[in-house]
Write an enzyme that holds these catalytic residues in place. Structure first.
Site, PDB file in Angstrom:
ATOM      1  CG  HIS A   1      -3.186   4.301  -5.526  1.00 52.54           C
ATOM      2  ND1 HIS A   1      -4.427   3.710  -5.600  1.00 52.54           N
ATOM      3  CD2 HIS A   1      -2.529   3.683  -4.510  1.00 52.54           C
ATOM      4  CE1 HIS A   1      -4.521   2.773  -4.664  1.00 52.54           C
ATOM      5  NE2 HIS A   1      -3.371   2.735  -3.995  1.00 52.54           N
ATOM      6  CD  GLU A   2       1.154   4.207  -3.227  1.00 55.26           C
ATOM      7  OE1 GLU A   2       1.049   4.335  -1.999  1.00 55.26           O
ATOM      8  OE2 GLU A   2       0.791   3.171  -3.826  1.00 55.26           O
TER       9      GLU A   2
ATOM     10  CG  HIS B 152      -3.011   5.076   0.107  1.00 52.86           C
ATOM     11  ND1 HIS B 152      -4.241   4.536   0.456  1.00 52.86           N
ATOM     12  CD2 HIS B 152      -2.479   4.217  -0.801  1.00 52.86           C
ATOM     13  CE1 HIS B 152      -4.435   3.417  -0.224  1.00 52.86           C
ATOM     14  NE2 HIS B 152      -3.390   3.201  -1.000  1.00 52.86           N
TER      15      HIS B 152
ATOM     16  CD  GLU C 195      -4.917  -0.125  -1.605  1.00 51.84           C
ATOM     17  OE1 GLU C 195      -4.706   0.561  -2.617  1.00 51.84           O
ATOM     18  OE2 GLU C 195      -4.067  -0.275  -0.718  1.00 51.84           O
TER      19      GLU C 195
HETATM   20 ZN   LIG Z   1      -2.866   1.649  -2.285  1.00 51.24          ZN
END
Ligand SMILES: [Zn+2]
Length: 276
Positions: free
Chosen positions: A143-144, A147, A195
């Site tokens: 997830h990171e 980004h 997100e």
């Molecule tokens: Zn996030």
């Protein structure tokens, strides 16, 4: 002749269309490095923004006590292996362009991880100790990484500053302007869309690995089960409801036709015991 050229062009554009509609692109949205921002801000500009943020972090040892990588080389071996497994999935667009360096922050009270533009990754000991297996952490790291790889921060900075001001701050070398920029990056809240996209790409990155692509989902489920989904953990400080995120990750995993992967519980327990 002209007609022939025209047909060739049609075939070429059809070929590129079929590439765009790969299962991965259908389930997560197209890859390609973050859309319009990709044309405006170069990957090295992202690294410069990330480096400015790293400098701010390094100058604030109270807020960001970094675990020494020599003294805790076993712990770093674990975190680097997990990160490398994700980066080697073949799905990370800026795999060879960004830095992708990991640091562990010794704060047991914080359930979080983050990644600056350009791929400087930070993981809190609180998160590592909270999770139960390697797949859960891989899901959060995915997830990171998403980004940064989808260039969400760069996109927001372009919106905030405008392209010419942003690029002049990055290239101008004015330390106080860069410090302001990095302070903003550290406080940045991603949009709901970003997100959701990062959750989807976490599943996409994990699919070719040995991990279960739903790693991040297990993290959210644990937060819900332990009653910590009320917005306290920094990871949840942005909008999407954890329940919605669980549903989104499951849907993406099914859409991609992913397999049930492994969790590596024993190896992860060893990782946790290697921490102070
Ligand atoms: Zn996030």
């Amino acid at each position: 002749m002209k007609k022939l050229l025209y047909s060739a062009l049609i075939i070429m554009s059809l070929a590129s269309c079929s590439k765009d509609s790969s299962p991965e692109d259908k389930c997560t949205g197209k890859t390609g490095g973050g859309g319009l921002v990709n044309l405006l801000v170069s990957p090295s500009d992202d690294i410069a923004m990330g480096q400015a943020t790293v400098n701010s972090i390094d100058s604030n040892k109270t807020e960001y006590p970094i675990l020494d990588s020599t003294q805790y080389n076993v712990a770093y071996g674990h975190i680097n292996r997990i990160t490398k497994n994700i980066l080697n999935s073949g799905e990370v667009y800026y795999k060879d362009k960004f830095v992708w360096r990991v640091r562990i922050i010794k704060r047991d009270d914080i359930l979080n991880a983050f990644c600056t533009p350009g791929g400087f990754i930070y993981v809190y000991t609180g998160l590592i100790k909270y999770l139960d297996n390697e797949t859960q952490l891989a899901g959060v790291l995915g997830h990171e990484i998403a980004h940064a790889d989808r260039r969400h921060s760069a996109n927001q900075m372009v919106k905030q500053y405008g392209i010419s001001t942003l690029l002049s701050i990055i290239s101008g070398g004015n330390q106080s302007q860069l410090a302001t920029l990095s302070a903003q990056l550290l406080l940045l809240k991603y949009s709901r869309e970003d997100e959701t996209e990062a959750d989807k790409f976490s599943v996409r990155y994990l699919k070719p690995t040995e991990y279960d692509g739903r790693g991040a989902k297990y993290f959210f489920e644990k937060l819900i089960a332990t009653g910590q989904s009320g917005g306290t953990p920094a990871f949840l400080s942005t909008h999407p409801d954890p329940g919605d995120r669980v549903a989104n990750i499951t849907q993406t995993w099914e859409c991609l036709g992913s397999k049930v992967g492994l969790t590596f519980d024993t190896r992860y327990a060893q990782f946790k015991t290697s921490l102070p």
